[in-house]
Scaffold this active site. Structure first.
Site, PDB file in Angstrom:
ATOM      1  N   ARG A 133       0.622  38.109  77.781  1.00 39.66           N
ATOM      2  CA  ARG A 133       1.996  38.420  78.433  1.00 39.66           C
ATOM      3  C   ARG A 133       2.810  39.576  77.653  1.00 39.66           C
ATOM      4  O   ARG A 133       2.540  39.339  76.579  1.00 39.66           O
ATOM      5  CB  ARG A 133       3.141  37.371  77.572  1.00 39.66           C
ATOM      6  CG  ARG A 133       4.173  36.907  77.855  1.00 39.66           C
ATOM      7  CD  ARG A 133       5.528  36.928  77.184  1.00 39.66           C
ATOM      8  NE  ARG A 133       6.519  36.977  77.228  1.00 39.66           N
ATOM      9  CZ  ARG A 133       7.838  37.688  76.387  1.00 39.66           C
ATOM     10  NH1 ARG A 133       7.105  38.462  75.389  1.00 39.66           N
ATOM     11  NH2 ARG A 133       8.806  37.133  76.745  1.00 39.66           N
ATOM     12  N   VAL A 134       3.568  40.042  79.035  1.00 40.32           N
ATOM     13  CA  VAL A 134       4.529  41.193  78.459  1.00 40.32           C
ATOM     14  C   VAL A 134       6.149  41.205  78.111  1.00 40.32           C
ATOM     15  O   VAL A 134       6.407  40.203  79.819  1.00 40.32           O
ATOM     16  CB  VAL A 134       4.428  42.891  79.085  1.00 40.32           C
ATOM     17  CG1 VAL A 134       5.015  43.804  79.103  1.00 40.32           C
ATOM     18  CG2 VAL A 134       2.702  43.200  78.664  1.00 40.32           C
ATOM     19  N   GLY A 135       6.822  40.963  77.773  1.00 40.99           N
ATOM     20  CA  GLY A 135       8.047  41.127  78.082  1.00 40.99           C
ATOM     21  C   GLY A 135       8.665  42.089  78.233  1.00 40.99           C
ATOM     22  O   GLY A 135       8.681  43.007  79.369  1.00 40.99           O
ATOM     23  N   ASP A 136      10.710  41.805  78.230  1.00 41.39           N
ATOM     24  CA  ASP A 136      11.197  43.122  78.622  1.00 41.39           C
ATOM     25  C   ASP A 136      10.916  44.165  77.235  1.00 41.39           C
ATOM     26  O   ASP A 136      10.948  46.175  78.509  1.00 41.39           O
ATOM     27  CB  ASP A 136      12.260  42.328  78.578  1.00 41.39           C
ATOM     28  CG  ASP A 136      12.893  42.386  76.885  1.00 41.39           C
ATOM     29  OD1 ASP A 136      12.705  41.926  76.585  1.00 41.39           O
ATOM     30  OD2 ASP A 136      14.660  42.698  76.565  1.00 41.39           O
ATOM     31  N   THR A 181      13.665  41.292  68.254  1.00 42.33           N
ATOM     32  CA  THR A 181      12.941  42.538  68.648  1.00 42.33           C
ATOM     33  C   THR A 181      13.881  43.277  68.192  1.00 42.33           C
ATOM     34  O   THR A 181      15.073  43.315  66.919  1.00 42.33           O
ATOM     35  CB  THR A 181      13.156  42.531  70.287  1.00 42.33           C
ATOM     36  OG1 THR A 181      12.692  41.647  70.751  1.00 42.33           O
ATOM     37  CG2 THR A 181      12.903  43.708  70.603  1.00 42.33           C
ATOM     38  N   THR A 221      17.603  42.297  72.928  1.00 40.27           N
ATOM     39  CA  THR A 221      16.614  41.524  72.200  1.00 40.27           C
ATOM     40  C   THR A 221      16.697  40.343  73.344  1.00 40.27           C
ATOM     41  O   THR A 221      17.808  40.149  73.842  1.00 40.27           O
ATOM     42  CB  THR A 221      17.003  41.997  70.883  1.00 40.27           C
ATOM     43  OG1 THR A 221      18.098  41.034  70.939  1.00 40.27           O
ATOM     44  CG2 THR A 221      17.429  42.357  69.951  1.00 40.27           C
ATOM     45  N   GLY A 222      15.784  38.738  72.747  1.00 40.95           N
ATOM     46  CA  GLY A 222      16.035  37.782  73.639  1.00 40.95           C
ATOM     47  C   GLY A 222      14.950  37.323  73.877  1.00 40.95           C
ATOM     48  O   GLY A 222      14.289  38.259  74.484  1.00 40.95           O
ATOM     49  N   GLY A 228      12.082  37.565  77.072  1.00 37.90           N
ATOM     50  CA  GLY A 228      12.504  38.744  77.915  1.00 37.90           C
ATOM     51  C   GLY A 228      12.375  38.760  79.193  1.00 37.90           C
ATOM     52  O   GLY A 228      13.203  39.468  80.415  1.00 37.90           O
TER      53      GLY A 228
END
Ligand code: GLY
Length: 349
Positions: free
Chosen positions: A228-231, A200, A251-252, A254
């Protein structure tokens, strides 16, 4: 001892963490915020030497000419989004399990405390610019999927194929090796990696007026379940900015950052007087804590990293895993030039 290999397995067995384990972290000694100094303007990103300079440069050109932090962070983020060589952000990002590239991004303008984001956006190379339009040209904060795409097209963005050949081939290799009982077969002697990136980019900046802005942009977890939605597009998780305090980005993996409200946590710790470095370390520790301790966290195959700046321009960077030769890094451009800052990590990779 049997090593727990999957997150599912881990969660099923997780119990509590111990003080002894928490004390094993490799973290920095107490740091005091620089008093009276104001390192404005400045721009930072969550990359090291290789990407840092080319990401920061266009934003720095805006800032040193007296331009706005918001314009600077957008211009800098667009560099990675448009570059097909980066397979974790924008054009050329690794796709979801069906081979479709889905992008997430968020933006916050500290000057107005306004924000915007997009999630699961397909076909648009620069999701951070669409997030900015959501912030500035709609009465909403977050648009997802087809709605976000329609909104982008209404504003003149071109619908494009985001899947490069390199990313398609990586996805195909992943798909062919997923199962020995489906009909997808790898070629003989295929040399494959099972790694799934969550790369990210965070870009944070302060302009000459002391206004702070930030962006987080990503193609998310490689080969994710569609939708799928991350952070990254979640305000307070992958990004948070408060003009009175500072800014932070993550980053990483989420999922961990969402359930700890990671970037908001970093900014709130800075609000209480904590140096950005210590605040980033504390957020990493919180992730370890919710995962029931250090030993169990390190058995999981994920990493998370935070970067932060406070309103004076002090910086911080920390990750859960790292090592001496590849510590977590952030790239800084300010009046003294370009430099890479080595952060801390809790445990050896
Ligand atoms: N941090 C990016 C993601 O998990 O989607």
């Amino acid at each position: 001892m049997k090593v727990l290999t999957t997150r599912r397995e881990f969660l099923a067995k997780a119990t509590g963490c111990t003080a002894a384990l928490m004390s094993a972290f490799h973290i920095s000694p107490e740091i005091v915020n620089a008093k009276e100094t104001r390192n404005w303007p400045m721009i930072v990103c969550s990359r090291g030497e290789d990407w840092g300079q080319k990401v920061n440069q266009p934003g720095w050109d805006i800032l040193k000419g007296g331009g706005k932090a918001l314009d600077a962070v957008e211009k800098s983020t667009n560099v990675v989004e448009l570059d097909p060589l980066d397979q974790t952000v924008g054009f050329g990002g690794l796709p979801n399990e069906n081979g479709d590239v889905e992008l997430d991004a968020s933006i916050i303008d500290g000057a107005t405390q306004n924000c915007g984001s997009v999630a699961s956006l397909r076909h648009i190379k620069t999701p951070s610019s669409v997030a900015r339009l959501v912030m500035e040209r709609s009465d909403h904060i977050m648009l997802v999927g087809k709605g976000a795409l329609k909104f982008a097209i209404a504003h003149g963005f071109k619908k494009e194929n985001l899947l490069t050949d390199d990313s398609r081939i990586k996805w195909l290799q992943w798909k062919e090796n997923m199962s020995s009982v489906d009909d997808w077969l790898p070629p003989q002697n295929g040399d494959y990696t099972s790694e799934r990136s969550t790369g990210t980019i965070n870009v944070l900046g302060i302009d000459n007026d002391g206004n702070i802005a930030g962006i987080t942009s990503t193609s998310g977890l490689a080969y994710k379940i569609p939708g799928r939605v991350g952070d990254s597009p979640i305000i307070g998780a992958g990004l948070y900015v408060d003009n009175e305090v500072g800014a932070a980005g993550a980053t990483g993996r989420g999922e961990e950052v969402i359930r700890t409200c990671g970037s908001f946590l970093v900014v709130e710790l800075m609000r209480q007087g904590m140096h950005p470095q210590k605040a980033c370390e504390e957020a990493c520790m919180r992730i370890v804590h919710v995962n029931r301790g250090l030993e169990r966290t390190t058995q999981l195959n994920f990493n998370d990293k935070f970067i932060a700046i406070n309103k004076n321009g002090d910086v911080g960077c920390a990750s859960i895993r790292g090592n001496k030769s590849t510590p977590p890094q952030m790239a800084i451009t300010d009046k003294s030039g370009f430099h890479v800052y080595n952060g801390t990590y809790l445990v050896e990779r």
